[in-house]
Design a protein around this motif. Structure first.
Motif, PDB file in Angstrom:
ATOM      1  N   PHE A 101      48.111 -86.390   8.078  1.00  0.00           N
ATOM      2  CA  PHE A 101      47.669 -85.416   7.083  1.00  0.00           C
ATOM      3  C   PHE A 101      47.088 -86.130   5.857  1.00  0.00           C
ATOM      4  CE2 PHE A 101      48.504 -83.097   3.166  1.00  0.00           C
ATOM      5  CZ  PHE A 101      47.738 -81.963   3.388  1.00  0.00           C
ATOM      6  N   ARG A 102      47.762 -87.151   5.383  1.00  0.00           N
ATOM      7  CA  ARG A 102      47.277 -87.892   4.210  1.00  0.00           C
ATOM      8  C   ARG A 102      45.893 -88.479   4.489  1.00  0.00           C
ATOM      9  NH1 ARG A 102      50.843 -91.572   4.141  1.00  0.00           N
ATOM     10  NH2 ARG A 102      49.595 -93.356   4.727  1.00  0.00           N
ATOM     11  N   HIS A 103      45.694 -89.042   5.659  1.00  0.00           N
ATOM     12  CA  HIS A 103      44.402 -89.628   6.002  1.00  0.00           C
ATOM     13  C   HIS A 103      43.324 -88.554   6.151  1.00  0.00           C
ATOM     14  CE1 HIS A 103      46.493 -93.327   6.299  1.00  0.00           C
ATOM     15  NE2 HIS A 103      47.101 -93.036   7.430  1.00  0.00           N
ATOM     16  N   ALA A 105      44.997 -92.302  14.932  1.00  0.00           N
ATOM     17  CA  ALA A 105      44.637 -93.709  14.675  1.00  0.00           C
ATOM     18  C   ALA A 105      43.229 -93.806  14.086  1.00  0.00           C
ATOM     19  CB  ALA A 105      44.735 -94.522  15.954  1.00  0.00           C
ATOM     20  N   ARG A 106      42.301 -93.015  14.591  1.00  0.00           N
ATOM     21  CA  ARG A 106      40.935 -93.037  14.071  1.00  0.00           C
ATOM     22  C   ARG A 106      40.905 -92.504  12.639  1.00  0.00           C
ATOM     23  NH1 ARG A 106      37.574 -91.156  18.336  1.00  0.00           N
ATOM     24  NH2 ARG A 106      37.481 -93.344  18.903  1.00  0.00           N
ATOM     25  N   ALA A 107      41.673 -91.463  12.368  1.00  0.00           N
ATOM     26  CA  ALA A 107      41.738 -90.923  11.004  1.00  0.00           C
ATOM     27  C   ALA A 107      42.244 -91.998  10.038  1.00  0.00           C
ATOM     28  CB  ALA A 107      42.642 -89.694  10.964  1.00  0.00           C
ATOM     29  N   LYS A 108      43.242 -92.751  10.467  1.00  0.00           N
ATOM     30  CA  LYS A 108      43.764 -93.824   9.616  1.00  0.00           C
ATOM     31  C   LYS A 108      42.701 -94.886   9.353  1.00  0.00           C
ATOM     32  CE  LYS A 108      47.348 -97.339   9.255  1.00  0.00           C
ATOM     33  NZ  LYS A 108      48.549 -97.924   9.866  1.00  0.00           N
ATOM     34  N   ARG A 109      42.000 -95.309  10.411  1.00  0.00           N
ATOM     35  CA  ARG A 109      40.948 -96.326  10.241  1.00  0.00           C
ATOM     36  C   ARG A 109      39.851 -95.832   9.298  1.00  0.00           C
ATOM     37  NH1 ARG A 109      41.789 -96.967  15.714  1.00  0.00           N
ATOM     38  NH2 ARG A 109      39.891 -95.840  16.241  1.00  0.00           N
ATOM     39  N   LEU A 110      39.457 -94.571   9.454  1.00  0.00           N
ATOM     40  CA  LEU A 110      38.401 -94.027   8.597  1.00  0.00           C
ATOM     41  C   LEU A 110      38.851 -93.930   7.147  1.00  0.00           C
ATOM     42  CD1 LEU A 110      37.013 -91.175  10.863  1.00  0.00           C
ATOM     43  CD2 LEU A 110      35.878 -93.328  10.284  1.00  0.00           C
ATOM     44  N   ALA A 111      40.073 -93.470   6.933  1.00  0.00           N
ATOM     45  CA  ALA A 111      40.557 -93.235   5.576  1.00  0.00           C
ATOM     46  C   ALA A 111      40.960 -94.507   4.845  1.00  0.00           C
ATOM     47  CB  ALA A 111      41.743 -92.271   5.604  1.00  0.00           C
ATOM     48  N   THR A 112      41.295 -95.556   5.596  1.00  0.00           N
ATOM     49  CA  THR A 112      41.777 -96.777   4.943  1.00  0.00           C
ATOM     50  C   THR A 112      40.785 -97.930   5.046  1.00  0.00           C
ATOM     51  OG1 THR A 112      42.980 -97.508   6.918  1.00  0.00           O
ATOM     52  CG2 THR A 112      44.194 -96.147   5.325  1.00  0.00           C
ATOM     53  N   GLY A 113      39.696 -97.710   5.749  1.00  0.00           N
ATOM     54  CA  GLY A 113      38.676 -98.755   5.880  1.00  0.00           C
ATOM     55  C   GLY A 113      37.700 -98.719   4.714  1.00  0.00           C
TER      56      GLY A 113
END
Length: 109
Positions: A35-37, A79-87
């Motif tokens: 959710f955060r991402h 996992a993709r949401a995390k990569r997008l939001a933290t990259g």
């Protein structure tokens, strides 16, 4: 005051087959992280949607559309949401948005 998650909550649930941490407590942490991402992604998408109201030159509009597409992959996963939001993509979007200052005041006709 009301809180608006900009659709990130519904999208999070859809990535977990509409199962909620409330019914499946082990999902609490992964769902909150997702959710955060997604909230970051949805906030950026909202800003890019607002930028669409500006009269942008074709190459700038093309870049705006590229960023929207990059934030909306066809097969979103936690996992993709995390990569997008933290990259680097969020910073790329913010830099792009800052570059639009010279176009402010020029709305689409």
């Amino acid at each position: 005051m009301r809180y608006d998650c900009a659709g990130a909550g519904q999208r999070t649930l859809s990535l977990f087959d509409n199962r909620s941490w409330q019914d499946h407590p082990p999902l609490l942490r992964p769902q909150m992280d997702t959710f955060r991402h997604l909230r970051t992604i949805h906030d950026l998408l909202g800003l890019l949607a607002t930028a669409q109201e500006l009269a942008l030159p074709a190459r700038v509009e093309a870049r705006r559309q590229e960023l929207v597409t990059a934030l909306c992959p066809e097969n979103m996963t936690p996992a993709r949401a995390k990569r997008l939001a933290t990259g680097s993509l969020p910073e790329d979007v913010r830099d792009f948005l800052k570059s639009l200052a010279r176009h402010a005041g020029r709305a689409r006709a």
